[in-house]
Design a protein around this motif. Sequence first.
Motif, short mmCIF file in Angstrom:
data_model
loop_
_atom_site.label_atom_id
_atom_site.label_comp_id
_atom_site.label_asym_id
_atom_site.label_seq_id
_atom_site.Cartn_x
_atom_site.Cartn_y
_atom_site.Cartn_z
N TYR A 38 0.12 0.89 -15.87
CA TYR A 38 0.42 0.15 -14.39
C TYR A 38 1.54 0.90 -13.90
O TYR A 38 2.71 1.44 -14.71
CB TYR A 38 0.95 -0.94 -14.09
N CYS A 85 3.74 -2.87 -5.41
CA CYS A 85 3.41 -4.03 -6.23
C CYS A 85 4.21 -4.68 -4.58
O CYS A 85 5.15 -5.38 -4.65
CB CYS A 85 3.76 -4.15 -7.17
N ILE A 86 2.84 -5.64 -4.04
CA ILE A 86 3.21 -6.55 -3.53
C ILE A 86 3.03 -8.10 -4.25
O ILE A 86 3.14 -8.93 -3.62
CB ILE A 86 2.30 -6.17 -1.45
N ASP A 87 2.96 -8.23 -5.23
CA ASP A 87 3.26 -9.27 -6.24
C ASP A 87 1.45 -9.74 -5.48
O ASP A 87 1.07 -11.40 -5.59
CB ASP A 87 3.87 -9.91 -5.81
N CYS A 88 0.39 -9.45 -5.46
CA CYS A 88 -1.27 -10.04 -4.70
C CYS A 88 -1.64 -10.47 -6.04
O CYS A 88 -2.96 -11.82 -5.38
CB CYS A 88 -1.59 -8.76 -3.81
N ASN A 89 -1.23 -9.95 -7.08
CA ASN A 89 -1.90 -10.69 -8.22
C ASN A 89 -3.86 -10.40 -7.97
O ASN A 89 -4.64 -10.75 -8.27
CB ASN A 89 -1.76 -11.99 -8.10
N ALA A 90 -4.25 -9.33 -7.61
CA ALA A 90 -5.70 -9.27 -7.65
C ALA A 90 -6.83 -8.70 -8.38
O ALA A 90 -6.80 -8.47 -9.08
CB ALA A 90 -4.98 -7.82 -6.22
N CYS A 91 -4.90 -7.85 -9.29
CA CYS A 91 -5.69 -6.73 -10.23
C CYS A 91 -5.41 -8.09 -11.44
O CYS A 91 -6.49 -8.06 -12.25
CB CYS A 91 -3.97 -6.01 -10.78
N ARG A 121 0.31 -5.10 -15.35
CA ARG A 121 1.26 -5.02 -15.19
C ARG A 121 2.64 -5.61 -16.25
O ARG A 121 3.43 -5.08 -16.77
CB ARG A 121 1.62 -5.83 -14.08
N CYS A 133 -6.81 -2.97 -7.27
CA CYS A 133 -5.20 -2.12 -6.24
C CYS A 133 -5.39 -1.56 -5.32
O CYS A 133 -4.47 -1.42 -5.00
CB CYS A 133 -4.40 -1.76 -7.38
N ILE A 145 -5.93 -2.55 -1.90
CA ILE A 145 -4.72 -3.26 -1.37
C ILE A 145 -3.49 -1.64 -0.81
O ILE A 145 -3.48 -1.93 0.02
CB ILE A 145 -3.38 -3.87 -2.84
N MET A 146 -4.08 -0.86 -1.79
CA MET A 146 -2.59 -0.03 -1.78
C MET A 146 -3.29 0.71 0.12
O MET A 146 -2.85 0.78 0.99
CB MET A 146 -2.97 1.26 -2.44
N LEU A 160 -1.89 2.69 -7.87
CA LEU A 160 -0.29 2.20 -8.99
C LEU A 160 -0.43 1.53 -10.07
O LEU A 160 -0.58 1.67 -10.64
CB LEU A 160 0.06 0.66 -7.67
N ILE A 161 -1.53 1.33 -10.43
CA ILE A 161 -2.80 1.32 -10.91
C ILE A 161 -3.37 2.43 -11.19
O ILE A 161 -4.43 2.82 -10.69
CB ILE A 161 -3.45 -0.15 -11.71
S1 SF4 Z 1 -3.11 -5.45 -7.47
FE1 SF4 Z 1 -1.58 -3.88 -7.52
S2 SF4 Z 1 -0.43 -4.52 -5.78
FE2 SF4 Z 1 -1.50 -6.22 -6.18
S3 SF4 Z 1 -0.68 -7.52 -7.74
FE3 SF4 Z 1 -1.90 -5.72 -8.87
S4 SF4 Z 1 -0.62 -3.91 -9.15
FE4 SF4 Z 1 0.80 -5.02 -7.47
#
Ligand code: SF4
Lengths: 293, 473
Positions: B237, B257-263, B274, B291, B294-295, B304-305
């Motif tokens: 990350y 990172c929008i802290d969406c927890n998708a990853c 992360r 991720c 999401i990006m 981002l990852i």
């Molecule tokens: S998927 Fe990407 S944007 Fe969403 S929490 Fe994980 S690192 Fe952050």
Amino acid sequence: MTDQENSNLQPDDPETTGHSWDGIQEFNNPLPRWWLWCLYASIVWAVLYTVAYPAWPMISGATPGLLGYSTRAEVAEEIDRYDALNADLRTQLTEVNLAEVTQEAMPDLYNFSIQSGGATFATWCSQCHGRGANGVQASGYPSLLDDDWLWGGTVDDIHLTIAHGIRNEEDPDARWSEMTAFEGILSDEEISQVVNYVLAVSDQEADTSLAAAGETVFLDNCAACHGDDAMGDRYLGAPNLTDRIWLYGGSPEAIEETVRHSRFGVMPPWSGRLSEAEVRATAIYVHSRGGGE
Amino acid sequence: MSSSDAPPKLYAAQEPIFPKKVKGTFRNLKWVIMFVTLGIYYITPWIRWDRGPSLPDQAVLVDLAGRRFFFFWIEIWPHEFYFVAGLLIMAGLGLFLFTSALGRVWCGYTCPQTVWTDLFYTVERWIEGDRNARLRLWKSKWDFRKWRLRITKWIVWLLIAVATGGAWVFYFADAPTLLWDLLTGQAAFVAYATVGVLTATTFLFGGFAREQICIYACPWPRIQAAMMDEHSLTVAYRDWRGEDRGKGKDREGLGDCIDCNACVNVCPMGIDIRDGQQMECITCALCIDACDEIMDKTGRERGLIDYLALTDEANERAGNPKVPVMRHILRPRTLIYTALWSLIGVGLVVALFIRSEIGLTVAPIRNPQYVILSDGSIRNTYDIRIRNMTQGDAVFRIGLTSDEILRVDLEGGQDLMVDVPADETLLQRVYVIARPDDPAATADRTELRFWVEEFGTNERAYQSQSFIGQGTQ
Ligand code: SF4
Ligand code: SF4
């Protein structure tokens, strides 16, 4: 123990176990619980296993186990199974004319005889004749690999020898002969003459004048068994004295010892102890080792 | 010192993981690899290959009873086991190569544990729904619906598991015959036992133990970690780009990172990448796919990852441009592994083409070392083994070459010709005799060479041996 806190701890680090030594602390990463259950399961398994199978050593033997499992019984079963499979071959072997059992003519019977005869040989014969059947030269245990036979080297001769043995009193059919001990019968001088004669006929270094005189001694005393030409007599088990093979050694000393005190090699009979099929297989095996006639 | 008074727990319950479905490049790659590897595994034993009469017509067959390994047109005999050894060394070097370049790619894409777990997750998702539905089902009571879904899932898992164990045994016997025997209850006990054990382990490991095998039972993560260096690519990350993470439209002072927890939700190992590199991570890159999606949505740059090396971190933090992936992959270490790997591969191929179709092994019988015959000749005994690896019966002539004068005899008094049927081995006892006046009879040791020549062709095989004479002692 020190009271010093570890300053390297990160906010995300797991809890510590509370142990600290010289500032070194231990993370608490708990083992998964199912892993613990696997350990318990193995312990239960181990206990059940010792109940089911032979395990605990007792004074005479081990606990038999509830399942009645026994490696010995399994081996016995296997042996019985193979015995049953080989029953036909064994019967055939006791009926057939031994000389006809060859690789070309009867490959199955021949291979069976080589294998089973080899096993019998290793069990009962190798103590005297050696694992490789080469005997113990100069000590009276003949090599079975060479081309010299005291009592004959056909497969039937070998069979007779194995079945009844040599010069034993247990079996009236054993081959029998006895050499005279010449000490006291021949003078020392005559003995030394005849020894030199034997050395000469076997192409060894000898005193020529003694040997010449020894010929008369030999013809008068020895030729009756060993023959006028010293080539021996298989009917009597009298060895050929002209070849390079010596059952008790071919040195002047060994020959003199033989003349003075004689020799008396004994072999036990096997027909009572081994089955006829085993004796026959062993004869074929011995015959096949390079010396068979 | 720990501040809580309660003693810490020594054992932890397994945390269930409900990975979410994900789409993307790496997910597609995983599908392709799963398809290809499982396809090869299940189909290979059914490929036929005509080798003529009396030989098996299965393309790939490990014939344990006949001690042969058949691989299409190649037939490996027990004495040629170096081929297998060579392949194992290549497999080892291949693992070094891939791990030093791409970290735990083996774990993430091709490990059977990963592949079957992935397949089992697919079945689970298909029957019970995606992450949220599965979470709900997990928490719900054991009513009729839950039982129905669970039992359906277990049955499908079991079918896959049986097929897995079933496919394995087909590599060791003629597949159509064995299948019929298995179905009619006539197959050997060991076949059923193998199917049974593999079915049980597949079912348990793929369905229930899953990531626990990777974390607790498998030694590879530890070994692989030792094969990596700071240039190896692993999933990581870019926290210098993502932090501070935060939700919401107002991105002032926040990273990407929008802290969406998708990853986190897609990770089959149940970790949050992360938090940095973790030993649980199998570098399956599903979090990258999640991720990146999401990006795309938030209109930021992908990656981002990403697959990153440790060296990238310092480099990119310093504001330097990204190092191209190929620069991480092509470096001295990986090139040396590749060179070694290819060298062994070429060696094996060459060995395959130059190997002889006839083989000879001569074992001297040294008990006794020699036998003295009545005329003073010295005789040595040898067991010679002739392998006819051609597919036709052949006649061989046995011969001896030596500077000294020696004579050869075969056991059973045959002439020096022997028949060896196709694809078989003949064991023949041979006597070599030195007359009393041959130098070999009195020498300690004389070198000689056995050969066999196939009648009608010029194929020959040799082996050097020595003849023991009476010596000087
Ligand atoms: S998927 Fe990407 S944007 Fe969403 S929490 Fe994980 S690192 Fe952050
Ligand atoms: S962190 Fe990402 S790469 Fe690692 S196991 Fe989870 S999903 Fe796969």
